[in-house]
Design a protein around this motif. Structure first.
Motif, PDB file in Angstrom:
ATOM      1  N   LYS A 157      47.534  30.341  52.149  1.00 27.92           N
ATOM      2  CA  LYS A 157      48.226  31.685  52.610  1.00 27.92           C
ATOM      3  C   LYS A 157      48.979  32.342  52.827  1.00 27.92           C
ATOM      4  CE  LYS A 157      45.949  30.565  47.977  1.00 27.92           C
ATOM      5  NZ  LYS A 157      46.842  30.202  46.871  1.00 27.92           N
ATOM      6  N   TRP A 171      53.098  26.452  52.490  1.00 29.98           N
ATOM      7  CA  TRP A 171      52.733  27.567  52.491  1.00 29.98           C
ATOM      8  C   TRP A 171      52.333  28.241  50.829  1.00 29.98           C
ATOM      9  CZ3 TRP A 171      49.325  30.692  56.099  1.00 29.98           C
ATOM     10  CH2 TRP A 171      49.745  29.109  57.485  1.00 29.98           C
ATOM     11  N   GLN A 172      51.458  29.159  49.960  1.00 30.43           N
ATOM     12  CA  GLN A 172      51.905  29.667  48.879  1.00 30.43           C
ATOM     13  C   GLN A 172      52.039  30.920  49.296  1.00 30.43           C
ATOM     14  OE1 GLN A 172      49.034  29.182  45.569  1.00 30.43           O
ATOM     15  NE2 GLN A 172      50.610  28.001  44.370  1.00 30.43           N
ATOM     16  N   ASP A 231      51.043  34.267  48.370  1.00 30.03           N
ATOM     17  CA  ASP A 231      50.224  35.305  46.855  1.00 30.03           C
ATOM     18  C   ASP A 231      50.287  36.729  46.832  1.00 30.03           C
ATOM     19  OD1 ASP A 231      48.913  35.625  49.606  1.00 30.03           O
ATOM     20  OD2 ASP A 231      46.655  35.091  48.332  1.00 30.03           O
ATOM     21  N   ALA A 244      53.236  32.359  43.873  1.00 33.90           N
ATOM     22  CA  ALA A 244      51.704  31.882  43.077  1.00 33.90           C
ATOM     23  C   ALA A 244      52.048  32.281  41.584  1.00 33.90           C
ATOM     24  CB  ALA A 244      50.155  31.913  43.360  1.00 33.90           C
ATOM     25  N   ALA A 260      50.188  36.261  42.045  1.00 38.84           N
ATOM     26  CA  ALA A 260      50.603  37.048  43.060  1.00 38.84           C
ATOM     27  C   ALA A 260      50.463  38.266  43.178  1.00 38.84           C
ATOM     28  CB  ALA A 260      52.115  36.262  43.972  1.00 38.84           C
ATOM     29  N   LYS A 296      45.869  42.171  53.835  1.00 36.52           N
ATOM     30  CA  LYS A 296      46.433  40.742  55.103  1.00 36.52           C
ATOM     31  C   LYS A 296      46.785  41.244  56.381  1.00 36.52           C
ATOM     32  CE  LYS A 296      48.256  37.512  51.708  1.00 36.52           C
ATOM     33  NZ  LYS A 296      47.419  36.393  52.049  1.00 36.52           N
TER      34      LYS A 296
END
Length: 401
Positions: A4, A54-55, A57, A88, A91, A253
């Motif tokens: 993520k 990598w995604q 989000d 995503a 997201a 994050k």
């Protein structure tokens, strides 16, 4: 499914600088908005391959005042992020806005572009306090912007408030909090006013203007924590409160030390084990990106073991806090000296241990800089104590002359 990642887009434009603001933002630069969007688009295209696997989000569009860029330009930038990154389906996509520029057309365009979270700069419900720091809106524009956001089907709304403003009292602060609650946001950010060097407010204070002092701000803060908890907005970070399930995933994050990539002048990134930032200069950023010049302002490789200090600094900003075996497992460091200090904090009412996790109390948050600083000093001493014998055993020290 990939790891993520968060993406931050910095929009450095605003209609006018507030007296307390030291963010990198520029009024009266409308003439370069299109060129800036071109540079930002090019930068996104250039950087996206580095995030393969990598995604994304969370996406956060901040400023400045992003809403002054206009819905069409912002929608284009967000579309570029979606084309270049693996974003995503669920997201969290946030856009900041000020009430005076969050009109129906802008909010509708943002929602259609995929924005599902709006962060609105309310700051106060008292027009005199807003005027005192040269905010451009009044409270009636806040209520109108909230209503328009709901009509645009934005179901995740955050309001920003500031305590400690010029002329503010406990009574007027309570009025602002209650007014914010009456608008039923999902999230509230309540920041203590900080006089930043070089800002107009700094000049006013230097010339003798008196602001609410530390004790007054502390009283406002402690009342706010209790009042918002009663209203169904438990605290989850020093300055942030949310209904369950509506904590800011993007900002978490930062506090949890997770990776993110920033774009724009002054934007920061933490990706690939490296922390870096871009120049705080709009023109240099544009010419650097479009002309192939240097735009990195600072870059530092952060070894994993050294992330232990960030673990303490960032996670102790949150009510999730820190946990012994999480710390030992991640950084191979001794937690015992830290626990002894935390137990001392607990006796002072500054920290609490719950479900094996330590976190600061609201009273502890008020003095968090000092408390965390003391823990970092203890951590450094403990790290040195374990590292020096190992280095000596490996023959990495020369004999003293």
């Amino acid at each position: 499914m990939g790891e993520k990642l968060g993406v931050y887009l910095h929009i450095p434009f605003c209609r006018a600088k507030c007296d307390y603001c030291d963010f990198y933002s520029l009024p009266e630069r409308d003439g370069v908005m299109d060129e800036y969007c071109k540079a930002l688009t090019a930068h996104i295209k250039e950087a996206a391959p580095l995030a393969k696997g990598w995604q994304v989000d969370t996406v956060y569009i901040g400023g400045g005042t992003p809403s002054v860029l206009g819905g069409k330009r912002l929608a284009g930038l967000l579309g570029e992020v979606k084309r270049r990154f693996d974003v995503a389906r669920d997201a969290e996509i946030t856009c900041e806005a000020n009430p005076e520029s969050a009109d129906r057309h802008f909010l509708t365009a943002m929602r259609r572009a995929g924005v599902n979270r709006l962060s609105l700069g309310m700051q106060s419900a008292c027009d005199g306090e807003l005027h005192a720091v040269h905010r451009l809106h009044n409270f009636s524009q806040v209520t109108e912007a909230v209503a328009l956001a709901r009509k645009a089907k934005i179901k995740n709304l955050s309001l920003d408030l500031i305590y400690g403003l010029p002329g503010q009292s406990m009574e007027s602060w309570k009025k602002s909090v209650e007014a914010a609650l009456s608008l039923s946001p999902e999230h509230l950010s309540c920041y203590g006013l900080k006089v930043e060097p070089g800002t107009p407010l700094d000049g006013r204070v230097t010339r003798g203007e008196v602001l609410p002092d530390d004790d007054a701000q502390a009283d406002m803060y402690l009342w706010t924590v209790e009042r918002l908890a009663q209203a169904g907005y438990p605290q989850y970070e020093i300055s942030n409160f949310a209904r369950p399930g509506f904590q800011s995933r993007h900002n978490l994050k930062y506090w949890m030390g997770k990776p993110y990539i920033g774009f724009g002048p002054g934007a920061h990134s933490d990706f690939g084990g490296r922390r870096y930032s871009f120049v705080r200069d709009l023109d240099r950023y544009i010419t650097g990106i479009l002309g192939g010049g240097a735009v990195i302002d600072d870059s530092e490789l952060i070894p994993h073991r050294e992330r232990g200090s960030e673990y303490l600094m960032l996670r102790l900003r949150t009510v999730r806090g820190i946990e012994e075996w999480e710390y030992r497992r991640e950084f191979s460091l001794n937690f015992d000296p830290l626990e002894q200090k935390l137990e001392e904090y607990e006796r002072q009412g500054w920290a609490v241990k719950k479900d094996r996790r330590w976190h600061l109390t609201p009273k502890g948050f008020l003095v968090s800089n000092q408390l965390i600083g003391d823990l970092l000093t203890i951590q450094e001493a403990a790290t040195l104590k374990t590292t020096l014998p190992r280095l000596r055993a490996e023959g990495k020290f020369l004999k003293e002359k």
